[in-house]
Design a protein around this motif. Structure first.
Motif, mmCIF file in Angstrom:
data_model
loop_
_atom_site.group_PDB
_atom_site.id
_atom_site.type_symbol
_atom_site.label_atom_id
_atom_site.label_comp_id
_atom_site.label_asym_id
_atom_site.label_seq_id
_atom_site.Cartn_x
_atom_site.Cartn_y
_atom_site.Cartn_z
ATOM 1 N N GLN A 89 0.839 -1.216 0.000
ATOM 2 C CA GLN A 89 0.000 0.000 0.000
ATOM 3 C C GLN A 89 0.868 1.258 0.000
ATOM 4 N N ALA A 90 1.940 1.220 0.790
ATOM 5 C CA ALA A 90 2.832 2.392 0.876
ATOM 6 C C ALA A 90 3.515 2.638 -0.472
ATOM 7 N N LEU A 91 3.967 1.574 -1.119
ATOM 8 C CA LEU A 91 4.604 1.724 -2.434
ATOM 9 C C LEU A 91 3.593 2.201 -3.472
ATOM 10 N N SER A 92 2.384 1.653 -3.420
ATOM 11 C CA SER A 92 1.344 2.064 -4.384
ATOM 12 C C SER A 92 1.101 3.565 -4.277
ATOM 13 N N ALA A 93 1.137 4.066 -3.023
ATOM 14 C CA ALA A 93 0.881 5.493 -2.806
ATOM 15 C C ALA A 93 2.051 6.365 -3.264
ATOM 16 N N THR A 94 3.182 5.751 -3.587
ATOM 17 C CA THR A 94 4.386 6.515 -3.950
ATOM 18 C C THR A 94 4.584 6.583 -5.471
ATOM 19 N N ILE A 95 3.990 5.637 -6.184
ATOM 20 C CA ILE A 95 4.286 5.493 -7.620
ATOM 21 C C ILE A 95 4.085 6.793 -8.401
ATOM 22 N N GLU A 96 2.912 7.417 -8.188
ATOM 23 C CA GLU A 96 2.592 8.606 -8.983
ATOM 24 C C GLU A 96 3.605 9.725 -8.774
ATOM 25 N N ASP A 97 4.131 9.778 -7.551
ATOM 26 C CA ASP A 97 5.011 10.868 -7.142
ATOM 27 C C ASP A 97 6.488 10.464 -7.260
ATOM 28 N N ARG A 98 6.784 9.396 -8.042
ATOM 29 C CA ARG A 98 8.124 8.789 -7.966
ATOM 30 C C ARG A 98 9.259 9.692 -8.444
ATOM 31 N N LYS A 99 8.979 10.669 -9.278
ATOM 32 C CA LYS A 99 10.056 11.554 -9.769
ATOM 33 C C LYS A 99 10.483 12.519 -8.659
ATOM 34 N N GLU A 100 9.486 13.167 -8.017
ATOM 35 C CA GLU A 100 9.757 14.118 -6.926
ATOM 36 C C GLU A 100 10.240 13.401 -5.671
ATOM 37 N N HIS A 101 9.619 12.251 -5.405
ATOM 38 C CA HIS A 101 9.819 11.564 -4.130
ATOM 39 C C HIS A 101 10.640 10.290 -4.321
ATOM 40 N N TRP A 102 11.731 10.387 -5.111
ATOM 41 C CA TRP A 102 12.547 9.211 -5.462
ATOM 42 C C TRP A 102 13.266 8.614 -4.245
ATOM 43 N N TYR A 103 13.400 9.415 -3.152
ATOM 44 C CA TYR A 103 14.282 9.039 -2.032
ATOM 45 C C TYR A 103 13.596 8.218 -0.942
ATOM 46 N N GLY A 104 12.294 7.996 -1.035
ATOM 47 C CA GLY A 104 11.622 7.271 0.047
ATOM 48 C C GLY A 104 10.197 6.905 -0.309
ATOM 49 N N VAL A 105 9.498 6.324 0.672
ATOM 50 C CA VAL A 105 8.163 5.774 0.460
ATOM 51 C C VAL A 105 7.134 6.615 1.211
ATOM 52 N N HIS A 106 5.983 6.882 0.578
ATOM 53 C CA HIS A 106 4.890 7.596 1.256
ATOM 54 C C HIS A 106 4.144 6.638 2.195
ATOM 55 N N PHE A 107 4.860 6.173 3.243
ATOM 56 C CA PHE A 107 4.255 5.162 4.128
ATOM 57 C C PHE A 107 3.092 5.733 4.944
ATOM 58 N N GLU A 108 3.042 7.063 5.099
ATOM 59 C CA GLU A 108 1.989 7.683 5.924
ATOM 60 C C GLU A 108 0.603 7.268 5.442
ATOM 61 N N LYS A 109 0.491 7.073 4.117
ATOM 62 C CA LYS A 109 -0.808 6.753 3.520
ATOM 63 C C LYS A 109 -1.293 5.355 3.912
ATOM 64 N N ALA A 110 -0.386 4.517 4.435
ATOM 65 C CA ALA A 110 -0.784 3.141 4.760
ATOM 66 C C ALA A 110 -0.869 2.904 6.266
ATOM 67 N N LEU A 111 -0.631 3.954 7.067
ATOM 68 C CA LEU A 111 -0.589 3.751 8.531
ATOM 69 C C LEU A 111 -1.917 3.234 9.084
ATOM 70 N N TYR A 112 -3.010 3.526 8.373
ATOM 71 C CA TYR A 112 -4.327 3.082 8.859
ATOM 72 C C TYR A 112 -4.358 1.556 9.045
ATOM 73 N N LEU A 113 -3.533 0.832 8.271
ATOM 74 C CA LEU A 113 -3.538 -0.643 8.392
ATOM 75 C C LEU A 113 -3.010 -1.091 9.764
ATOM 76 N N LEU A 114 -2.203 -0.241 10.392
ATOM 77 C CA LEU A 114 -1.604 -0.614 11.670
ATOM 78 C C LEU A 114 -2.498 -0.249 12.846
ATOM 79 N N ASN A 115 -3.308 0.808 12.667
ATOM 80 C CA ASN A 115 -4.232 1.212 13.742
ATOM 81 C C ASN A 115 -5.192 0.101 14.076
ATOM 82 N N SER A 116 -5.476 -0.735 13.070
ATOM 83 C CA SER A 116 -6.562 -1.694 13.277
ATOM 84 C C SER A 116 -6.099 -3.085 13.664
ATOM 85 N N ILE A 117 -4.805 -3.266 13.984
ATOM 86 C CA ILE A 117 -4.391 -4.606 14.459
ATOM 87 C C ILE A 117 -5.055 -4.817 15.812
ATOM 88 N N LYS A 118 -5.613 -5.991 16.002
ATOM 89 C CA LYS A 118 -6.313 -6.270 17.279
ATOM 90 C C LYS A 118 -5.331 -6.405 18.424
#
Ligand code: PXL
Length: 279
Positions: free
Chosen positions: A250-279
């Motif tokens: 999910q984090a990589l998917s959120a980075t693809i569009e922005d890959r030229k500007e954001h070549w140095y890392g992953v937009h992991f913030e967009k996937a943090l919701y997956l961690l909030n919901s671990i039981k």
């Protein structure tokens, strides 16, 4: 109610670059786990693609910080290590594991030192054998292909067969007495995933997701941090791998569009919701 766990993560602060502590701290915290940090070094950026980065080695701080924690009777339910700043830090970290990680605490080591067949800039060729000593104290290792080859002193290739991968994973498990989550495993053009070795019953499993045809720095840190969060939330090895693969995908998917500007890392913030919901 489950009490909140407190863990320790040991890796560098790359001020800019979205890797190591700036990734691990928010990811593990998002899972509801108290996250203490021990920075190994402070760099202006990570070392993968920026020119002229600064590097402040924090080796000398480590025993001082450990002594203070010991005096304060501070203990951790688990520890996860990543990028290490010097060979001398290995012995300091082993001491920290013994003195402040609870006896039943889980230790995850990401032998973060190399990718795509090469050691990261700044690591000498004797670093892998020192890293192996840290791995031998872990419960679970999270190497990529290059790191596994270096730990086993085997030559790196772009492509390994399933049999070769399984032999290497078993031989690393024998050397370290750990469970292993080997990342970057691929047997087909459109799938990428992990080979999982379970120390308890000596079995091997795989987990794959759709392959994203771009690579970004810090992907391994996103994977290892979310995996460790899952383990500390009492998921099984297989469930934690599934969570980490989905999170990273999910984090990589959120980075693809922005890959030229954001070549140095992953937009992991967009996937943090997956961690909030671990039981
Ligand atoms: O993502 C691994 C990593 C961590 N820390 C630093 C790095 C890298 C990879 O290049 O340079 C400083």
């Amino acid at each position: 109610m489950n009490s909140t766990k407190r863990i320790l993560t040991i890796q560098d602060i790359s001020c800019v670059g979205q890797c190591s502590l700036t990734v691990a701290l928010p990811i593990i915290s998002a899972a509801g786990i108290e996250t203490a940090v021990l920075p190994t070094a402070v760099l202006s950026t990570h070392t993968g693609g920026f020119e002229g980065f600064t590097f402040c080695d924090l080796t000398e701080e480590m025993p001082k910080i450990e002594n203070h924690w010991k005096k304060e009777h501070i203990f951790f339910d688990g520890a996860y290590t990543g990028y290490i700043g010097s060979i001398r830090q290995i012995d300091y970290i082993l001491s920290i594991f013994s003195s402040v990680v609870k006896k039943d605490g889980i230790i995850v080591v990401d032998p973060c030192m190399a990718d795509h067949g090469k050691l990261y800039p700044g690591f000498s060729s004797d670093f892998p054998k020192e890293m192996l000593r840290l791995c031998q104290r872990a419960d679970i290792l999270v190497p990529n292909m290059t790191e596994m080859c270096l730990l086993l002193e085997k030559e790196y290739k772009e492509q390994f067969t399933k049999e070769e991968i399984e032999q290497m994973v078993i031989s690393l498990a024998d050397k370290t007495d750990t469970s292993i989550v080997l990342t970057g495993v691929s047997f087909s053009a459109n799938q990428l995933g992990c080979c999982i070795y379970h120390r308890e019953n000596k079995t091997i499993q795989y987990y794959f997701t759709e392959k994203i045809p771009y690579s970004f720095h810090g992907t391994g840190d996103c994977f290892a941090s979310s995996f460790f969060a899952g383990i500390m939330k009492n998921l099984s090895l297989e469930e934690a791998v599934r969570l980490a693969c989905e999170f990273t995908y999910q984090a990589l998917s959120a980075t693809i569009e922005d890959r030229k500007e954001h070549w140095y890392g992953v937009h992991f913030e967009k996937a943090l919701y997956l961690l909030n919901s671990i039981k």
